[in-house]
Design a protein around this motif. Structure first.
Motif, PDB file in Angstrom:
ATOM      1  N   THR A  72    -143.016  38.530-100.496  1.00 29.04           N
ATOM      2  CA  THR A  72    -142.380  37.270-100.093  1.00 29.04           C
ATOM      3  C   THR A  72    -142.671  36.955 -98.621  1.00 29.04           C
ATOM      4  O   THR A  72    -143.304  37.745 -97.925  1.00 29.04           O
ATOM      5  CB  THR A  72    -140.864  37.401-100.288  1.00 29.04           C
ATOM      6  OG1 THR A  72    -140.456  38.664 -99.765  1.00 29.04           O
ATOM      7  CG2 THR A  72    -140.492  37.338-101.750  1.00 29.04           C
TER       8      THR A  72
ATOM      9  N   PRO B 175    -144.575  33.890-106.121  1.00 29.67           N
ATOM     10  CA  PRO B 175    -143.232  34.356-105.745  1.00 29.67           C
ATOM     11  C   PRO B 175    -142.595  35.224-106.816  1.00 29.67           C
ATOM     12  O   PRO B 175    -141.698  36.016-106.519  1.00 29.67           O
ATOM     13  CB  PRO B 175    -142.441  33.071-105.531  1.00 29.67           C
ATOM     14  CG  PRO B 175    -143.204  31.984-106.197  1.00 29.67           C
ATOM     15  CD  PRO B 175    -144.644  32.428-106.244  1.00 29.67           C
ATOM     16  N   ASN B 176    -143.038  35.064-108.061  1.00 34.89           N
ATOM     17  CA  ASN B 176    -142.433  35.857-109.139  1.00 34.89           C
ATOM     18  C   ASN B 176    -143.437  35.997-110.289  1.00 34.89           C
ATOM     19  O   ASN B 176    -144.004  35.004-110.728  1.00 34.89           O
ATOM     20  CB  ASN B 176    -141.145  35.197-109.628  1.00 34.89           C
ATOM     21  CG  ASN B 176    -140.219  36.186-110.279  1.00 34.89           C
ATOM     22  OD1 ASN B 176    -140.628  36.913-111.189  1.00 34.89           O
ATOM     23  ND2 ASN B 176    -138.981  36.239-109.836  1.00 34.89           N
TER      24      ASN B 176
ATOM     25  N   HIS C  31    -129.705  39.949-106.388  1.00 38.03           N
ATOM     26  CA  HIS C  31    -130.679  41.050-106.309  1.00 38.03           C
ATOM     27  C   HIS C  31    -130.014  42.374-105.957  1.00 38.03           C
ATOM     28  O   HIS C  31    -128.892  42.418-105.466  1.00 38.03           O
ATOM     29  CB  HIS C  31    -131.733  40.733-105.237  1.00 38.03           C
ATOM     30  CG  HIS C  31    -132.791  39.798-105.719  1.00 38.03           C
ATOM     31  ND1 HIS C  31    -132.618  38.435-105.743  1.00 38.03           N
ATOM     32  CD2 HIS C  31    -134.045  40.028-106.201  1.00 38.03           C
ATOM     33  CE1 HIS C  31    -133.717  37.859-106.216  1.00 38.03           C
ATOM     34  NE2 HIS C  31    -134.594  38.803-106.516  1.00 38.03           N
ATOM     35  N   HIS C  32    -130.810  43.429-106.128  1.00 32.18           N
ATOM     36  CA  HIS C  32    -130.441  44.777-105.682  1.00 32.18           C
ATOM     37  C   HIS C  32    -130.223  44.767-104.161  1.00 32.18           C
ATOM     38  O   HIS C  32    -130.864  43.983-103.443  1.00 32.18           O
ATOM     39  CB  HIS C  32    -131.556  45.771-106.054  1.00 32.18           C
ATOM     40  CG  HIS C  32    -132.886  45.419-105.438  1.00 32.18           C
ATOM     41  ND1 HIS C  32    -133.300  45.936-104.226  1.00 32.18           N
ATOM     42  CD2 HIS C  32    -133.877  44.578-105.839  1.00 32.18           C
ATOM     43  CE1 HIS C  32    -134.485  45.441-103.912  1.00 32.18           C
ATOM     44  NE2 HIS C  32    -134.865  44.615-104.881  1.00 32.18           N
TER      45      HIS C  32
ATOM     46  N   LYS D  17    -133.058  44.957-101.099  1.00 35.89           N
ATOM     47  CA  LYS D  17    -133.979  43.853-100.775  1.00 35.89           C
ATOM     48  C   LYS D  17    -133.808  43.461 -99.308  1.00 35.89           C
ATOM     49  O   LYS D  17    -132.679  43.269 -98.854  1.00 35.89           O
ATOM     50  CB  LYS D  17    -133.692  42.663-101.703  1.00 35.89           C
ATOM     51  CG  LYS D  17    -134.653  41.499-101.528  1.00 35.89           C
ATOM     52  CD  LYS D  17    -134.500  40.501-102.667  1.00 35.89           C
ATOM     53  CE  LYS D  17    -135.376  39.273-102.465  1.00 35.89           C
ATOM     54  NZ  LYS D  17    -136.796  39.586-102.305  1.00 35.89           N
TER      55      LYS D  17
ATOM     56  N   ASP E  63    -135.114  40.667 -97.684  1.00 34.59           N
ATOM     57  CA  ASP E  63    -135.135  39.250 -97.319  1.00 34.59           C
ATOM     58  C   ASP E  63    -134.122  38.458 -98.148  1.00 34.59           C
ATOM     59  O   ASP E  63    -133.837  38.793 -99.287  1.00 34.59           O
ATOM     60  CB  ASP E  63    -136.546  38.666 -97.512  1.00 34.59           C
ATOM     61  CG  ASP E  63    -137.053  38.869 -98.937  1.00 34.59           C
ATOM     62  OD1 ASP E  63    -136.911  39.998 -99.453  1.00 34.59           O
ATOM     63  OD2 ASP E  63    -137.566  37.906 -99.533  1.00 34.59           O
TER      64      ASP E  63
ATOM     65  N   SER F  57    -134.251  34.906-101.789  1.00 35.73           N
ATOM     66  CA  SER F  57    -135.483  35.425-102.393  1.00 35.73           C
ATOM     67  C   SER F  57    -136.594  34.368-102.331  1.00 35.73           C
ATOM     68  O   SER F  57    -136.331  33.159-102.285  1.00 35.73           O
ATOM     69  CB  SER F  57    -135.224  35.781-103.855  1.00 35.73           C
ATOM     70  OG  SER F  57    -135.026  34.616-104.628  1.00 35.73           O
ATOM     71  N   GLY F  58    -137.824  34.862-102.367  1.00 34.65           N
ATOM     72  CA  GLY F  58    -138.967  33.944-102.386  1.00 34.65           C
ATOM     73  C   GLY F  58    -138.897  33.032-103.600  1.00 34.65           C
ATOM     74  O   GLY F  58    -139.252  31.843-103.527  1.00 34.65           O
ATOM     75  N   THR F  59    -138.433  33.577-104.701  1.00 34.54           N
ATOM     76  CA  THR F  59    -138.323  32.782-105.935  1.00 34.54           C
ATOM     77  C   THR F  59    -137.311  31.649-105.758  1.00 34.54           C
ATOM     78  O   THR F  59    -137.565  30.509-106.165  1.00 34.54           O
ATOM     79  CB  THR F  59    -137.878  33.698-107.097  1.00 34.54           C
ATOM     80  OG1 THR F  59    -138.748  34.816-107.138  1.00 34.54           O
ATOM     81  CG2 THR F  59    -137.912  32.957-108.426  1.00 34.54           C
TER      82      THR F  59
ATOM     83  N   PHE G 101    -142.268  42.404-114.549  1.00 35.70           N
ATOM     84  CA  PHE G 101    -143.281  41.768-113.697  1.00 35.70           C
ATOM     85  C   PHE G 101    -144.704  42.193-114.072  1.00 35.70           C
ATOM     86  O   PHE G 101    -145.670  41.560-113.659  1.00 35.70           O
ATOM     87  CB  PHE G 101    -143.049  42.136-112.216  1.00 35.70           C
ATOM     88  CG  PHE G 101    -141.673  41.766-111.709  1.00 35.70           C
ATOM     89  CD1 PHE G 101    -141.284  40.433-111.626  1.00 35.70           C
ATOM     90  CD2 PHE G 101    -140.762  42.746-111.317  1.00 35.70           C
ATOM     91  CE1 PHE G 101    -140.014  40.092-111.163  1.00 35.70           C
ATOM     92  CE2 PHE G 101    -139.499  42.417-110.854  1.00 35.70           C
ATOM     93  CZ  PHE G 101    -139.125  41.086-110.781  1.00 35.70           C
TER      94      PHE G 101
HETATM   95  O1  LIG Z   1    -137.342  41.923-103.848  1.00 29.42           O
HETATM   96  C1  LIG Z   1    -137.310  41.781-105.104  1.00 29.42           C
HETATM   97  O2  LIG Z   1    -136.844  42.641-105.851  1.00 29.42           O
HETATM   98  C2  LIG Z   1    -137.881  40.559-105.676  1.00 29.42           C
HETATM   99  N1  LIG Z   1    -138.486  39.729-104.883  1.00 29.42           N
HETATM  100  C3  LIG Z   1    -139.101  38.509-105.253  1.00 29.42           C
HETATM  101  C4  LIG Z   1    -138.407  37.345-104.598  1.00 29.42           C
HETATM  102  O3  LIG Z   1    -137.933  37.474-103.452  1.00 29.42           O
HETATM  103  O4  LIG Z   1    -138.364  36.274-105.197  1.00 29.42           O
HETATM  104  C5  LIG Z   1    -139.262  38.361-106.745  1.00 29.42           C
HETATM  105  C6  LIG Z   1    -138.106  38.901-107.530  1.00 29.42           C
HETATM  106  O5  LIG Z   1    -137.001  38.084-107.324  1.00 29.42           O
HETATM  107  C7  LIG Z   1    -137.812  40.345-107.132  1.00 29.42           C
END
Ligand SMILES: O=C(O)C1=N[C@H](C(=O)O)C[C@H](O)C1
Ligand SMILES: NC(=O)C1=CN([C@@H]2O[C@H](COP(=O)(O)OP(=O)(O)OC[C@H]3O[C@@H](n4cnc5c(N)ncnc54)[C@H](OP(=O)(O)O)[C@@H]3O)[C@@H](O)[C@H]2O)C=CC1
Length: 246
Positions: A77, A103-104, A132-133, A136, A138, A141-143, A219
């Protein structure tokens, strides 16, 4: 013909599974595993490099691949118009090389973005929630950023007014972050992997589009499709939907 595939970020959550998926896949051979501190060199003689690292490292890694004449499939991302522009400029010097940045790579997430773009013009209100977990690094999320962008674009094209919101005072963050005018909320929770909800509302009805990746296995088909597809797509491709012909 067998494609040789290097994995950058190979010690990470995604990189480990990608390396295993490549080893299991017909017509693909693992050329090398690279992680932080490794010299990428000629990427083990790879035809394609798959890159899942961190937002601060991905641009330099991708530029290295392009300079080596190695195609790249990128899931990391943090991409901006500016960094995508740098990749385009490098590709102009290496016109046979392909780079796919998505992004996904989960099919359901790609479909969620497509369905959300289709629904966007019909509803007054829209909000995006990504979950998300907690490891992570960021947010959002990029998505979720890409989802909000395609929704905003569709609403602009249809001349939809800004979503109603009477909030007069709020604690910092209570209404989420605004991505292209769309509120985006990020949840971090142990037990989760990667999830997204897009909520639309109009008088008397709501529409919720939800996608859940319960396992990073979700994925892998997309990543492998990207690896097989990128070798025939010189230049920059953004989004798996282009490869899947969606
Ligand atoms: O960090 C993740 O785990 C993911 N990152 C991507 C995002 O930021 O969109 C894709 C997915 O969501 C998993
Ligand atoms: N597009 C998609 O479908 C998906 C995208 N992602 C994205 O992929 C990225 C990686 O996610 P995830 O695997 O969970 O993260 P991890 O932190 O588990 O893995 C990243 C790996 O990259 C390593 N790394 C850091 N810097 C470099 C560098 N300069 N060169 C090579 N390796 C480096 C890290 O090492 P160290 O830990 O020592 O820093 C780590 O081993 C994130 O941006 C995430 O959002 C994730 C899932 C799906």
């Amino acid at each position: 013909m067998t494609l040789r595939v290097a994995v950058i970020g190979a010690a990470g959550r995604m990189g480990q599974q990608v390396a295993e998926a490549v080893e299991r896949a017909d017509g693909l051979e693992l050329a090398g595993r690279f992680d932080v501190g490794d010299d990428l060199g000629d990427l083990g003689g790879a035809d394609v490099a798959v890159e899942f690292t961190v937002p601060g490292a991905t641009l330099a890694n991708v530029l290295h691949c392009v300079e080596q004449g190695v195609h790249a499939v990128v899931g990391t991302t943090g991409w901006t118009d500016e960094s995508l522009g740098q990749v385009r400029a490098a590709l102009a010097v290496h016109p046979k090389v392909g780079v796919l940045i998505a992004p996904n790579f989960a099919i359901g997430a790609v479909l969620t973005m497509r369905f959300a773009a289709q629904a966007a013009r019909f509803y007054e209100s829209v909000e995006v929630i990504e979950l998300h977990h907690p490891d992570k690094v960021d947010a959002p999320s990029g998505t979720a950023i890409h989802t909000a962008e395609v929704i905003a674009e569709a609403r602009r094209a249809a001349d939809v007014s800004p979503a109603p919101d009477a909030t007069a005072s709020a604690l910092d963050g209570a209404r989420g972050a605004r991505v292209d005018g769309v509120p985006v909320h990020a949840v971090r929770l142990r037990g989760l992997v990667a999830h997204e909800e897009v909520l639309f509302g109009s008088p008397g009805e709501t529409l919720t589009i939800r996608h859940d990746s319960y396992d990073r296995a979700s994925f892998m088909p997309g990543v492998l499709a990207g690896v097989r597809g990128v070798v025939d797509r010189p230049g920059l491709t953004v989004g798996l939907e282009e490869i899947l012909d969606l």
